[in-house]
Design an enzyme around this catalytic site. Structure first.
Site, short mmCIF file in Angstrom:
data_model
loop_
_atom_site.label_atom_id
_atom_site.label_comp_id
_atom_site.label_asym_id
_atom_site.label_seq_id
_atom_site.Cartn_x
_atom_site.Cartn_y
_atom_site.Cartn_z
N ASN A 60 -2.41 -48.61 119.96
CA ASN A 60 -2.45 -47.58 118.49
C ASN A 60 -3.83 -46.96 118.66
OD1 ASN A 60 -1.09 -49.66 116.86
ND2 ASN A 60 -0.21 -48.04 116.33
N LYS A 61 -5.07 -47.75 119.58
CA LYS A 61 -6.53 -47.10 120.20
C LYS A 61 -6.13 -45.50 121.07
CE LYS A 61 -5.99 -49.82 116.97
NZ LYS A 61 -7.39 -50.76 116.26
N THR A 62 -7.22 -44.83 121.73
CA THR A 62 -7.08 -43.77 122.23
C THR A 62 -7.08 -44.13 123.88
OG1 THR A 62 -9.34 -43.18 121.12
CG2 THR A 62 -8.74 -41.82 123.15
N GLN A 122 -5.80 -51.42 121.90
CA GLN A 122 -4.90 -51.63 121.42
C GLN A 122 -3.67 -50.92 121.56
OE1 GLN A 122 -3.07 -50.57 118.24
NE2 GLN A 122 -1.67 -51.89 118.12
#
Ligand SMILES: *Cc1c(COP(=O)(O)O)cnc(C)c1O
Length: 433
Positions: free
Chosen positions: A217-219, A215
């Site tokens: 917000n992830k890396t 998603q």
């Protein structure tokens, strides 16, 4: 109306009394951005356009003679990167958690131990499977405290969920020691630490199953997306079937060899080829992103670790940490909050731990609210008796109230990191000294 001359005179006077020491470290606020999308370039564009122009947005078949290959290639490269035999792409990290519950055959009557501080989905996956979530306290890693697990194990416990939060690996050695001794499975939730490692192995590789979120917000990201890894063919087959209405398609069947199971009731969590293409391009940049994050974190840690009395979030494996933030410990919430306010004045923002919630303290969890009053998680004697609420996790609440730190960004320059160091060196002794 403010008189312009008076206003300017007042502003000049204020400037004269403020010493050079109060000049902020930066003139404008230092701001990060979402990590993966900052690396979007012609690679992601080419992958997207290929799916678009070949008109093959569905992973299993489509127009033309060639089979669609984006999601399948992503799965193969993801498994290789995480050093597991199998990877399954799904629509979200939440979906990956639910597929993992299915793979472990978790259902009514079962209990799952998970940290009190984590994302909603960790608990909802357990409850949606009909099982009972049992929360353990976190420690100064912000992850599940290995010494708070064993006394929560009952004959109904099936699984320990080790969640690697905000880039920091959970201390897996003691968690696996408990799990092996008590015959429990371990799930690694790597949603917030995609690309991190523990003692040389990629996060997610050691657990019976590892899950990831892709998603925003992830890396790395395609906006939404998730993945599940395992090296156990039966766990993989059950997850793959659950994710695709109970069936096993030819490429996954070929991956497991001879299927061990037949169809059963499942969901549709299939990833589409647009997402698969973007994630393939992103995955090939993962090591670059992780390398930049870690280099920036190292510069900040090295620039401030000599400050008298300074203490950081505990890192069970500093080399494996992702480096998305540098958290500093304070003796009280008041001092922590003063640090946050002073850092903001320096235009170098610091924040308390974030991106997760203290689950047992949430009203919907404390009151065991589900879509149906007879939900099996909470109708057993144990399910009725278990008490959540803030009183069930005092240590988690205390720890999270005493930490804060700057968020790092893979695109921060050396100068940006110098500013972070300068701001902490200026503010920390003032508020904590
Ligand atoms: C983000 C996250 C998830 C869920 O991932 P989604 O892709 O948002 O569904 C699960 N666990 C943790 C720890 C997360 O941070």
């Amino acid at each position: 109306m403010v008189d312009r001359r008076k206003f300017l005179a007042a502003a000049t006077a204020a400037g004269a009394v403020s010493s050079a020491q109060d000049k902020p470290v930066r003139e404008t606020p230092l701001r990060g951005d979402y990590h993966g999308t900052q690396y979007y370039d012609e690679k992601e564009r080419a992958e997207l356009m290929e799916v678009f122009e070949t008109r093959r947005p569905f992973r299993w078949y489509g127009s033309g003679s060639q089979p669609p290959m984006k999601v399948l290639t992503f799965e193969r490269e993801f498994a290789a990167r995480m050093q597991t035999k199998y990877a399954l792409a799904v629509t979200s990290g939440t979906a990956a958690l639910q597929a993992a519950m299915a793979a472990f055959e978790i259902g009514p009557g079962d209990e799952v131990i998970l940290p009190a501080w984590t994302w909603h989905s960790c608990c909802s996956a357990v409850v949606l499977a009909g099982a009972l979530p049992v929360f353990a306290e976190i420690d100064e890693t912000f992850n599940i405290d290995p010494s708070d697990i064993e006394h929560r194990i009952t004959p109904a416990t099936k699984l320990i969920m080790a969640v690697h939060l905000q880039g920091n690996p959970a201390d897996l050695d003691p968690i696996f020691a408990i799990a092996r001794k008590r015959g429990l499975r371990v799930l690694e939730d790597c949603a917030q630490s995609v690309g991190g490692s523990y003692k040389g192995r990629p996060l997610g590789a050691r657990g019976d199953i590892g899950i990831y979120s892709l998603q925003l917000n992830k890396t790395i990201t395609a906006g939404e997306g998730g993945a599940l890894v395992t090296s156990d063919p039966v766990l993989f087959e059950r997850a793959a079937r659950f994710h695709d209405v109970g069936g096993l398609r030819a490429p996954h069947e070929a991956a497991v060899g001879k299927p061990a199971l037949g169809p059963f009731v499942g969901c549709n969590m299939r990833m589409n080829e647009f997402s698969g293409g973007v994630l393939l391009a992103q995955l090939r940049k993962l090591d670059l992103i992780v390398g930049s994050l870690r280099a920036n974190a190292r510069q900040v840690y090295d620039g401030i670790r000599d400050l008298p009395g300074i203490r950081f979030r505990k890192l069970p494996d500093p080399a494996g940490e992702l480096g998305v933030s540098v958290f500093i410990e304070f003796k009280s919430r008041e001092v922590r909050d003063r640090f946050v306010a002073e850092m903001r004045k320096q235009n170098v923002p610091a924040a308390p731990p974030g991106g997760s919630v203290i689950l047992p303290a949430l009203d919907y969890i404390a009151s065991k609210r589900t879509v149906h009053p007879n939900w099996p998680s909470f109708t057993s004697p144990r399910g009725r008796a278990i008490q959540y609420g803030a009183a069930s996790c005092p240590r988690t609440i205390d720890i999270l109230s005493r930490f804060a730190g700057p968020h790092l960004d893979p695109k921060f320059t050396r100068r940006d990191c110098d500013d972070i160091v300068a701001a902490v060196r200026k503010v920390y002794p003032r508020v904590a000294g």
